[in-house]
Design a protein around this motif. Structure first.
Motif, mmCIF file in Angstrom:
data_model
loop_
_atom_site.group_PDB
_atom_site.id
_atom_site.type_symbol
_atom_site.label_atom_id
_atom_site.label_comp_id
_atom_site.label_asym_id
_atom_site.label_seq_id
_atom_site.Cartn_x
_atom_site.Cartn_y
_atom_site.Cartn_z
ATOM 1 N N ASP A 69 -3.728 -0.726 -3.616
ATOM 2 C CA ASP A 69 -4.114 0.688 -3.616
ATOM 3 C C ASP A 69 -5.504 0.854 -4.232
ATOM 4 O O ASP A 69 -6.364 1.574 -3.719
ATOM 5 C CB ASP A 69 -3.125 1.517 -4.456
ATOM 6 C CG ASP A 69 -1.792 1.683 -3.766
ATOM 7 O OD1 ASP A 69 -1.762 1.636 -2.525
ATOM 8 O OD2 ASP A 69 -0.783 1.861 -4.475
ATOM 9 N N ARG A 70 -5.710 0.180 -5.364
ATOM 10 C CA ARG A 70 -6.965 0.313 -6.105
ATOM 11 C C ARG A 70 -8.120 -0.239 -5.281
ATOM 12 O O ARG A 70 -9.193 0.350 -5.203
ATOM 13 C CB ARG A 70 -6.816 -0.463 -7.418
ATOM 14 C CG ARG A 70 -7.755 -0.002 -8.483
ATOM 15 C CD ARG A 70 -7.216 -0.326 -9.837
ATOM 16 N NE ARG A 70 -5.835 0.197 -9.942
ATOM 17 C CZ ARG A 70 -5.133 0.145 -11.039
ATOM 18 N NH1 ARG A 70 -5.631 -0.408 -12.118
ATOM 19 N NH2 ARG A 70 -3.906 0.623 -11.085
ATOM 20 N N VAL A 90 0.868 -1.174 0.000
ATOM 21 C CA VAL A 90 0.000 0.000 0.000
ATOM 22 C C VAL A 90 0.902 1.221 0.000
ATOM 23 O O VAL A 90 1.719 1.404 0.895
ATOM 24 C CB VAL A 90 -0.910 -0.013 1.243
ATOM 25 C CG1 VAL A 90 -1.736 1.262 1.299
ATOM 26 C CG2 VAL A 90 -1.824 -1.235 1.202
ATOM 27 N N LEU A 111 -7.091 6.304 -13.842
ATOM 28 C CA LEU A 111 -6.432 5.449 -12.838
ATOM 29 C C LEU A 111 -5.373 4.553 -13.463
ATOM 30 O O LEU A 111 -4.371 4.226 -12.835
ATOM 31 C CB LEU A 111 -7.476 4.573 -12.120
ATOM 32 C CG LEU A 111 -8.482 5.316 -11.245
ATOM 33 C CD1 LEU A 111 -9.434 4.309 -10.601
ATOM 34 C CD2 LEU A 111 -7.799 6.128 -10.168
ATOM 35 N N MET A 120 -0.506 2.743 -9.368
ATOM 36 C CA MET A 120 -1.183 2.172 -8.193
ATOM 37 C C MET A 120 -1.013 0.660 -8.174
ATOM 38 O O MET A 120 -1.075 0.014 -9.215
ATOM 39 C CB MET A 120 -2.672 2.506 -8.231
ATOM 40 C CG MET A 120 -2.984 3.970 -8.064
ATOM 41 S SD MET A 120 -4.764 4.250 -8.230
ATOM 42 C CE MET A 120 -5.271 4.216 -6.530
ATOM 43 N N ALA A 124 -3.828 5.893 -2.745
ATOM 44 C CA ALA A 124 -5.285 5.930 -2.657
ATOM 45 C C ALA A 124 -5.747 7.201 -1.952
ATOM 46 O O ALA A 124 -6.664 7.892 -2.410
ATOM 47 C CB ALA A 124 -5.790 4.684 -1.926
ATOM 48 N N GLU A 125 -5.071 7.540 -0.859
ATOM 49 C CA GLU A 125 -5.435 8.741 -0.100
ATOM 50 C C GLU A 125 -5.249 9.984 -0.953
ATOM 51 O O GLU A 125 -6.074 10.903 -0.936
ATOM 52 C CB GLU A 125 -4.580 8.841 1.171
ATOM 53 C CG GLU A 125 -4.984 7.882 2.277
ATOM 54 C CD GLU A 125 -4.515 6.442 2.035
ATOM 55 O OE1 GLU A 125 -3.819 6.208 1.031
ATOM 56 O OE2 GLU A 125 -4.870 5.565 2.846
ATOM 57 N N LYS A 164 -8.244 -0.415 -2.093
ATOM 58 C CA LYS A 164 -8.480 0.491 -0.984
ATOM 59 C C LYS A 164 -9.333 1.680 -1.441
ATOM 60 O O LYS A 164 -10.292 2.075 -0.769
ATOM 61 C CB LYS A 164 -7.139 0.989 -0.450
ATOM 62 C CG LYS A 164 -7.231 1.644 0.899
ATOM 63 C CD LYS A 164 -5.832 1.873 1.436
ATOM 64 C CE LYS A 164 -5.886 2.543 2.793
ATOM 65 N NZ LYS A 164 -4.542 2.948 3.207
ATOM 66 N N LEU A 165 -8.975 2.209 -2.606
ATOM 67 C CA LEU A 165 -9.706 3.348 -3.152
ATOM 68 C C LEU A 165 -11.162 2.958 -3.399
ATOM 69 O O LEU A 165 -12.091 3.689 -3.036
ATOM 70 C CB LEU A 165 -9.038 3.819 -4.444
ATOM 71 C CG LEU A 165 -9.676 5.024 -5.121
ATOM 72 C CD1 LEU A 165 -9.563 6.260 -4.228
ATOM 73 C CD2 LEU A 165 -9.026 5.299 -6.472
ATOM 74 N N ARG A 174 -13.047 2.745 -0.145
ATOM 75 C CA ARG A 174 -13.340 4.061 0.426
ATOM 76 C C ARG A 174 -14.504 4.731 -0.304
ATOM 77 O O ARG A 174 -15.340 5.382 0.311
ATOM 78 C CB ARG A 174 -12.114 4.973 0.312
ATOM 79 C CG ARG A 174 -10.995 4.609 1.245
ATOM 80 C CD ARG A 174 -11.366 4.979 2.684
ATOM 81 N NE ARG A 174 -10.355 4.557 3.620
ATOM 82 C CZ ARG A 174 -9.291 5.283 3.937
ATOM 83 N NH1 ARG A 174 -9.141 6.471 3.391
ATOM 84 N NH2 ARG A 174 -8.407 4.830 4.785
ATOM 85 N N LEU A 179 -8.004 10.222 -3.380
ATOM 86 C CA LEU A 179 -9.242 10.604 -2.705
ATOM 87 C C LEU A 179 -9.331 12.108 -2.516
ATOM 88 O O LEU A 179 -10.362 12.735 -2.778
ATOM 89 C CB LEU A 179 -9.335 9.917 -1.335
ATOM 90 C CG LEU A 179 -9.971 8.526 -1.335
ATOM 91 C CD1 LEU A 179 -9.889 7.924 0.062
ATOM 92 C CD2 LEU A 179 -11.427 8.606 -1.790
#
Lengths: 150, 433, 359, 219
Positions: A52-53, A14, A43, A48, A18-19, A55-56, A59, A22
């Motif tokens: 990461d993907r 990670v 994307l 990523m 992702a953050e 996680k995104l 979220r 966001l």
């Protein structure tokens, strides 16, 4: 295969991207809400990892609209739980993701019916109607004939 | 071969070719290693008392390698074939003359701090030979060398004068001072400074020798161990001075030559002499502090304790470069009850500023006085009133500066304080012989 | 052959919607690292475009490049490119042969003068009048010059066409050269690789079709979109490189754990290509993922860079006999210099002695 | 042949030839000169020349405490860049592979980010050395072109190496080529400039060690 373990090991990493994405989305959504300015984030172009993907996606979650398109392979589109934030995922013919983007808009363009397509569709429909009328007329006349015969 | 050039100002001509030839003649792996090794780190400046006293970057010891490096390069480097290694010039020599003579005492502190371990002193020594061959060098130093050759001593102490002096000192102090004894175990030598300025030191040595029952003598054939030939870069005079002592020793059959309180005399006789002659010396050479320490070890030196506070100045050629640092302490151990080491001391002690013949250069007096401030600070920090040395050259240098500054401290000699505290009530060693 | 119908019209009749253009456009935009907003432009331009005439010339090559671009058996989005172009000449793929094939080429050239694109795979031999490779009795050199004369652009596909490739490797017996060394008067795009990544070929063609111009190229004529970063830059094993975890051989612990292959000769750090991101065979894998270092096949002279299994950091210079000889020569010269110095020293000492005697 | 090929091949090869010839020449022309034989009697208990030389070579690795303050910057900064260079050259994986390609043996290296950190420190230390040289009146007085060329020739591989790992400026292969070219320049300059001290340090320390230990002098 062992070597794939390694790939998985790194895909699991990670990176914190992702953050970053966001907060970028939040900024773009502000602009969209304020002025209607539409935008999108590619994307596929970001380095990523799969994690990461994932996680995104987690979220952003899933909202009210989901659509599946069958256009030269599948395309999945869904509105996230944030209105105006859309996830568009294109698959190639062999099920591989070939392009993926976040669209900040009313409705992703790919969902919209193009006027040209509508025109062509109208043409086809008109043709189809003519055929239908013709067949209906033919059916009618033969029915009449039958009833007369009956 | 000799290209003499006469400058317009009428100064004496400088023979650059002779300087280069002298350098070539001295070429050795050792010398070339040093010349080529300097990395220009500049740390030697901090160790040099002349730089410390003046803060003039010219006095960085590394610069003292330059003239010889240039001359060597011009003669040896392939760069010379394509004109990139210019020859040593008269101007080079003139401009650096004071660096080689007036502001280097060959004390070896720069070598201590040098990360490459370059022995600048040995290069300065060779440089002095080259400069002298070119006709450079302080006239008083050169005169002292000539006087050594012609009169037996730089200060004109002829054999006749020596005899007179010894007679007078023996009478005056009621001490037995043998001269030209036919057979002796030990040949004691003098430094002309002592004879002329500190005769009490001669008396002190005689007392100590007699106290220990040593069979010793002075010799009128060879008595002067200070070697101004060496200091002036005049090898032929250096050789004459050494040969005289060698002859005198042979005449008395002595196995040991004792050098008085003079650092460079010790350094030259102990370590350079054999190399200048090209053969090992047939006798051992001991500095008076080493010899007295030997006697003390043998139990032949009985001293009354001394309570006066004092500090000790290590002469460079005896301590740092002579290897006898510990012997002076051994002599003081158990004798001097209030001996205070200065800081830094021992092998790291600062030079007095007058070694290497600089004491004899009148024109270097100013810079010597500046250097002496370092010593004054060192002494004052100990709180002791008396500064003792085992080198009459150091002592003279310091005395002159003391007078210049009206410095209220006492300056003395190690042998003198030892002689003053001899315990003659029992002389078992002498009795035993 | 160029048709009068636009691509949209042509595809429309087959029931392909504008959505397909949009999807294809967003795919091309992603490939070419264009901003997402560009995809609408591409879609519109593509829809308005007419089928592009393409003449494909194969010279000194192995047909791997053709294999690569046509590798897919089922029609996919990527294959839409074949709907967008009219492959008017390709002697491996076309049905006709012999005089009819050559006729098709000259016809296409005539019909689309100044508008057609020439795609070349393979290098051109120049030695001995170019006799080492001919088609229909025409040398590659002549055919290239003739065909390219009225072309809009030339696309060199594969390392052989782009940089000379394997035919150009030492000692280059046929005098093979890259296309760009012959065609100097019009734009030449290089899409190197042995073979090139199919997406790099189709993406570049799509860009040409959409924008009517070449994409941005690097100093070696390669589209920056595909060749802007090294394999190493985007390699999933890069973290191992940073941490100093390397495979020391192909069968050790490090190799099994999938550590960095730098030490076993991976040329990833100097190989500019998109393998690490686009991968091969429908995104299945790429060489490093399969456990083999990158050969740097998209770089000029990759065949002659000192061994595939020699690490990049290793010099091709060697501590050879010459270095030993130099050292021996140095000692000899040094000994001579020392001897010279010794003689100068003796001479100086003798001179001093004789002077003393005279004096 | 592109620049990288030239750097990895002919440039380094020439560098190696010149280095081998030059170092051999310098050492032979020095070591084959007659050396002084000390005819004076050695002090009792003085070690032999070999032991004394070795001892001095080691002992002189750190200044005597008396000189600690005066030499602090030069000593510490000197150690930083010397050790830094050694760590980079002998423990950086690409460099180990480079050496392996030349001499055939290899050993484990340090992680890249540690090497990068060391390289940054070394870079700063070299800058500090130059600033010090330009600011100190003593160093200004004794510095020659040799000092500045040597500094540059040492700095270039560090700087180009740093640029290469951070992909700054040109493309990586160009940076790598320039980095390797800077090594070739380093090798060519080595025998003829101050860099020879890497060898001479043993000779000069050893010479003095033997010279003074013979006297029993503690240095």
């Amino acid at each position: 295969m062992r070597s794939h373990d390694a790939a998985d090991c790194c895909a699991d990493a990670v990176t914190g991207l992702a953050e970053a994405v966001l907060s970028e989305i939040a900024d773009l959504l502000d602009q969209f809400a304020a002025s209607g300015a539409q935008s999108s984030i590619d994307l596929s172009g970001l380095p990523m990892t799969d994690a990461d993907r994932e996680k995104l996606a987690q979220r952003l979650g899933r909202g009210e609209v989901q659509a599946t398109l069958d256009v030269a392979g599948q395309t999945d589109v869904w509105e996230t739980q944030y209105a105006g934030v859309w996830w568009v995922r294109h698959f190639g013919g062999n099920g591989q993701v070939i392009s993926e983007e976040i669209a900040i808009t009313h409705v992703p363009a790919i969902l919209l019916t193009h006027r040209e397509d509508a025109r062509a569709a109208a043409e086809r429909l008109r043709k189809a109607c003519e055929v239908l009328e013709a067949t209906t007329a033919a059916d009618q006349s033969s029915a009449e004939r039958d009833s007369i015969h009956a | 071969m000799s290209t003499m050039t006469s400058p317009a100002d009428g100064a004496k001509p400088i023979d650059v070719a002779a300087a280069t030839a002298k350098l070539l003649g001295a070429t050795s792996g050792n010398m070339v290693t040093y010349l080529q090794s300097c990395v220009h780190c500049g740390q030697c400046a901090a160790a040099c008392h002349f730089y410390q006293a003046t803060k003039d970057p010219r006095h960085t010891p590394a610069l003292k390698l330059r003239p010889m490096l240039k001359a060597h390069r011009a003669k040896s480097s392939p760069l010379a074939w394509i004109g990139l290694a210019p020859a040593l010039t008269e101007r080079d020599l003139r401009e650096t003359e004071d660096l080689i003579f007036d502001t280097c005492t060959m004390c070896g502190r720069c070598t201590q701090v040098c990360p490459m371990g370059i022995d600048v002193a040995s290069i300065v020594q060779i440089s002095r030979q080259a400069y002298a061959a070119a006709g450079l060098g302080p006239s008083d130093l050169m005169a002292a060398a000539d006087a050594s050759r012609d009169k037996g001593s730089p200060l004109g102490l002829t054999p006749e004068k020596l005899e007179e002096r010894i007679e007078w000192l023996a009478d005056e102090n009621e001490v037995d001072i043998p001269l030209d004894k036919a057979k002796a175990d030990v040949l004691l030598t003098v430094s002309s400074i002592e004879t002329m300025k500190y005769p009490s030191s001669i008396v002190a040595m005689a007392k100590l020798m007699n106290h220990a029952g040593v069979n010793w003598t002075f010799s009128s054939k060879g008595y002067e161990s200070t070697n101004f030939g060496y200091l002036a870069g005049n090898t032929s005079v250096a050789r004459v001075m050494i040969e005289r002592i060698v002859a005198a020793t042979a005449a008395t059959g002595a196995k040991t030559v004792v050098i008085p309180e003079c650092g460079h005399a010790f350094g030259v006789m102990r370590y350079a002499a054999a190399n200048i002659l090209g053969r090992p010396l047939p006798f051992e050479v001991r500095h008076i502090t080493e010899y007295l320490a030997d006697l003390k070890r043998q139990g032949r030196l009985r001293l009354k304790p001394m309570a006066d506070a004092f500090t000790y100045h290590d002469p460079c050629q005896i301590s740092r470069r002579g290897g006898a640092t510990a012997d002076a302490r051994y002599l003081l151990d158990g004798f001097a009850t209030d001996f205070r080491e200065m800081s830094p001391t021992g092998n790291f002690n600062w030079c007095c500023g007058g070694g290497g013949g600089v004491q004899a250069m009148g024109r270097a007096a100013d810079v010597r006085h500046k250097v002496f401030k370092i010593k004054m600070d060192q002494v004052e920090a100990t709180g002791a009133n008396t500064l003792i040395s085992a080198c009459s050259n150091c002592r003279l240098t310091m005395d002159e500066s003391k007078a210049h500054y009206h410095w209220p401290h006492e300056i003395g000699s190690l042998v003198e304080i030892l002689a003053d505290h001899l315990d003659d009530t029992a002389r078992p060693a002498a009795a035993a012989e | 052959m160029r048709e009068d119908k636009t691509l949209a019209q042509a595809l429309e009749s087959r029931g392909v919607s504008r959505r397909a253009f949009l999807k294809y456009a967003s795919y091309v935009a992603t490939l070419m690292a264009l901003p997402p907003s560009a995809s609408r432009v591409i879609a519109e331009e593509l829809a308005k475009a007419r089928r592009q005439s393409v003449i494909w010339l194969s010279f000194q090559e192995c047909t791997g490049c053709t294999e690569s671009i046509t590798r897919s058996m089922s029609p996919t989005l990527e294959d839409l490119i074949f709907d967008f172009i009219s492959l008017d000449y390709h002697h491996t793929l076309q049905a006709v042969s012999g005089a009819a094939a050559e006729h098709a080429r000259t016809e296409a050239m005539k019909a689309n003068k100044g508008k057609y694109i020439v795609v070349v795979d393979g290098s051109v031999p120049l030695k001995d009048g170019g006799v080492y490779s001919t088609i229909a009795g025409i040398t590659n050199l002549d055919m290239l010059k003739e065909t390219a004369k009225d072309a809009f652009a030339v696309v060199s596909v594969g390392t052989c066409a782009a940089f000379g490739g394997i035919p150009h490797a030492n000692p280059n017996p046929t005098g093979a050269v890259a296309i760009s060394e012959i065609i100097t008067d019009k734009p030449v795009v290089n899409i190197p690789g042995c073979p090139p990544i199919p997406e790099a070929m189709t993406g570049t063609l799509a860009y040409l079709l959409s924008f009517g111009k070449l994409p941005e190229l690097d100093a070696k004529g390669r589209p920056l979109a595909f060749f802007g970063e090294t394999i190493h830059d985007r390699c999933y094993r890069r973290p191992f490189y940073e941490r100093g975890m390397f495979a020391n051989s192909f069968d050790d612990e490090g190799a099994r754990k999938g550590w960095c292959l730098y030490k076993v000769g991976c040329k990833g750090p100097i190989a500019y290509n998109a393998c690490a991101t686009l991968k091969w065979n429908g995104g299945a894998s790429f060489p490093i993922q399969s456990g083999h270092g990158c050969l740097g096949c998209s770089e000029p002279g990759f065949w002659d860079k000192g061994g595939f299994y020699e690490p990049l950091a290793a010099a091709t210079a060697k501590l050879d006999i010459g270095v030993g000889a130099a050292a021996v020569a140095g000692v000899a010269a040094g000994a001579a210099a020392a001897e010279l110095m010794r003689r100068k020293k003796s001479a100086a000492v003798d001179a001093a002695n004789s002077k003393k005697k005279d004096g | 042949m592109d620049l990288l090929d030239f750097a990895r091949g002919p440039a380094l090869q020439i560098g190696l030839y010149v280095f081998a010839f030059g170092v051999a020449f310098r050492l032979a022309s020095l070591l084959l000169l007659p050396r002084l034989k000390d005819l004076s009697a050695a002090r009792k208990g003085a070690p032999g020349a070999v032991v004394a030389s070795g001892r001095e070579i080691i002992r002189r690795m750190w200044p005597q405490s008396v000189y600690a303050e005066a030499t602090r910057f030069t000593t510490i900064n000197g150690y930083i860049f010397h050790l830094g260079l050694a760590i980079i050259v002998f423990l950086g994986t690409p460099h180990i592979l480079f050496l392996k390609g030349l001499i055939g043996v290899s050993w484990p290296g340090l992680p890249t980010n540690i090497i990068n950190g060391v390289a940054v420190i070394t870079f700063l230390s070299l800058i500090a050395a130059l600033v010090h040289r330009l600011q100190s009146p003593v160093l200004k007085a004794i510095s020659t072109a040799n000092d500045y060329i040597t500094w540059l020739v040492t700095m270039l591989p560090v700087a180009t190496g740093l640029l290469a790992i951070s992909h700054l400026g040109w493309r990586y292969e160009t940076l790598l080529a320039v980095h390797i070219l800077s090594i070739a320049v380093f090798l060519i300059w080595f025998p003829f400039g101050k860099l020879m001290h890497a060898f001479l340090i043993f000779l000069s320390r050893g010479t003095t060690g033997a010279h003074l230990a013979h006297r029993g002098a503690q240095l």
